[in-house]
Scaffold this motif. Structure first.
Motif, PDB file in Angstrom:
ATOM      1  N   ARG A 140      18.905  73.631  72.131  1.00  0.00           N
ATOM      2  CA  ARG A 140      19.705  72.415  72.459  1.00  0.00           C
ATOM      3  C   ARG A 140      19.678  72.222  74.185  1.00  0.00           C
ATOM      4  O   ARG A 140      19.898  73.328  74.564  1.00  0.00           O
ATOM      5  N   LYS A 141      19.929  71.199  74.404  1.00  0.00           N
ATOM      6  CA  LYS A 141      20.170  70.809  75.648  1.00  0.00           C
ATOM      7  C   LYS A 141      21.434  71.197  76.256  1.00  0.00           C
ATOM      8  O   LYS A 141      21.720  71.576  77.351  1.00  0.00           O
ATOM      9  N   ALA A 186      14.455  76.786  75.949  1.00  0.00           N
ATOM     10  CA  ALA A 186      14.428  75.404  76.558  1.00  0.00           C
ATOM     11  C   ALA A 186      12.618  74.917  76.776  1.00  0.00           C
ATOM     12  O   ALA A 186      11.993  75.820  77.030  1.00  0.00           O
TER      13      ALA A 186
END
Length: 430
Positions: free
Chosen positions: A171-172, A38
């Motif tokens: 990805r979130k 992240a």
């Protein structure tokens, strides 16, 4: 039609191949890798620490590294940010570590720039591109475009024999499979040789798990914690039994010179040296897989059939032996920590005597430093009847004796490549 170039199973199984080289043992080999996480999770700190550790030949994440040149493309950084981060990680610069803050895209000169780095640095081990998005050509992500685009770097890494690591984002949304969180299509994961995903246990906790998978590495999950500006392993590091097969073959051949016999006969000889059973059905496989290492030790081999039986032929050439004919098999020292091994069986055989033993040149130095007294108190002095000379005795405390002993063995172990940190002796007050 272009004919396929094919290899028989006989050729593949019986031809010594150059072993895969790991710049980070068991984690990063020659090829293309992606390190994802992240935003602001600390993946750039990890990538930089890997480069610095390889440049210095130091461990990273508790794993050995192969010392050589490292190139870090900090394409989202400025020089001042790189300077600040380096000062957080080290006090001394390394001649093997180089940086760039600008680079071309993959279709507009990046491969040529990396090839130039390889020509400039013969021992280039790793190139980190931070981040992948800064060198991409395609604005849209799809399996075909992702795979095709990264194939250029994959082929380049294989051609140059280096590791190329792409720092990338996740990805979130979370997923039970951490590798599904890598941003982009599965074409990206399918093309690379290995993937590493850094996932924090809780945002800002500075504890995380590094998930690793690859073609030439074992699937592993490494628990890490961010301390002193670097990710460190928080798990207990497992001791892996060293591979002494090449050492055993070498030491056997130093005395044997030539060997011609069955796998069973060779297995029996090696079992005695390794002090554990060597299976005859594995001997040929181990010889094939250790061929390059054995060649460095002056040992060559071939396998052929004779009278319907498969025989192994070994030959030893001391001129090609990088160890100059010295025995390589370590021996566990008596009365010592079992984890400490040495190539000389005399070392640590009798700890105190060995520690206090003085080499010949040290004896001469001691003699030249002795003070001859015209008169002496018989209690404090010793007379050598042979030389009819009186020498002064130097009294030493127990702490001094222990320190001298420790320094002696520490020096001997250092010559074997084993570093033992100094210790302080504390005596209780009486």
């Amino acid at each position: 039609m272009k004919e396929l170039k094919m290899y028989s199973s006989e050729y593949i199984m019986n031809t010594p191949m150059k072993p895969i080289e790991y710049c980070v043992d068991g984690l990063i080999s020659q090829g293309l890798f992606v390190l994802a996480g992240a935003p602001k999770v600390g993946k750039s700190w990890l990538a930089l620490d890997m480069c610095l550790s390889i440049a210095k030949g130091e461990k990273v994440l508790g794993k050995e590294t192969l010392c050589g040149h490292a190139v870090y493309l900090g394409l989202e950084d400025s020089l001042i940010r790189l300077q600040n981060r380096l000062y957080e990680l080290t006090d001394e610069p390394s001649d093997n570590l180089h940086f760039a803050i600008m680079a071309e895209s993959m279709s507009n000169g990046l491969p040529e720039q990396i090839e130039y780095c390889r020509k400039r640095f013969d021992d280039l081990k790793i190139v980190v591109i931070d981040t992948l998005q800064k060198v991409r050509n395609e604005s849209e992500s799809g399996y075909s475009s992702d795979y095709k685009e990264l194939s250029v770097l994959k082929s380049l890494a294989d051609k140059l024999g280096v590791a190329i690591v792409l720092v990338h984002h996740t990805r979130k949304c979370s997923d039970s499979d951490p590798f599904n969180m890598i941003s982009g299509s599965t074409g990206l994961s399918g093309c690379v040789d290995g993937s590493m995903v850094l996932i924090e246990s809780k945002r800002g906790s500075r504890t995380a798990k590094l998930h690793c998978v690859g073609r030439d590495i074992e699937n592993q999950e490494i628990n890490v914690v961010f301390e002193s500006s670097r990710w460190k392993v928080s798990d207990e590091i497992k001791n892996i039994e060293p591979d002494y097969f090449s050492f055993a073959v070498h030491d056997f051949m130093v005395t044997q010179k030539t060997f011609k016999g069955s796998a069973t006969e060779l297995a029996e000889k090696l079992s005695a040296l390794l002090d554990k059973e060597v299976f005859s059905n594995r001997v040929k496989k181990d010889l094939i897989q250790h061929a390059y290492e054995l060649l460095n030790y002056g040992v060559t081999f071939e396998s052929k059939r004779s009278n319907g039986q498969r025989i192994i032929i070994l030959n030893y050439d001391m001129k090609s032996d990088s160890s100059d004919g010295r025995n390589l098999m370590p021996e566990v020292c008596e009365n010592a920590d079992p984890a400490v091994t040495c190539g000389n069986s005399e070392m640590l055989e009798k700890p105190l005597n060995t520690l206090l033993a003085i080499d010949e040149y040290e004896v001469e130095a001691e003699k030249s430093a002795v003070t001859v007294c015209d008169s002496a108190d018989p209690v404090d002095d010793v007379t050598d009847p042979a030389a009819n000379e009186v020498y002064e005795i130097e009294l030493m405390s127990l702490d001094e004796v222990l320190h001298m002993s420790a320094n002696k063995i520490r020096s001997q172990l250092a010559n074997k490549g084993i570093e033992i940190p100094p210790f302080e002796t504390q005596r209780k007050a009486t």
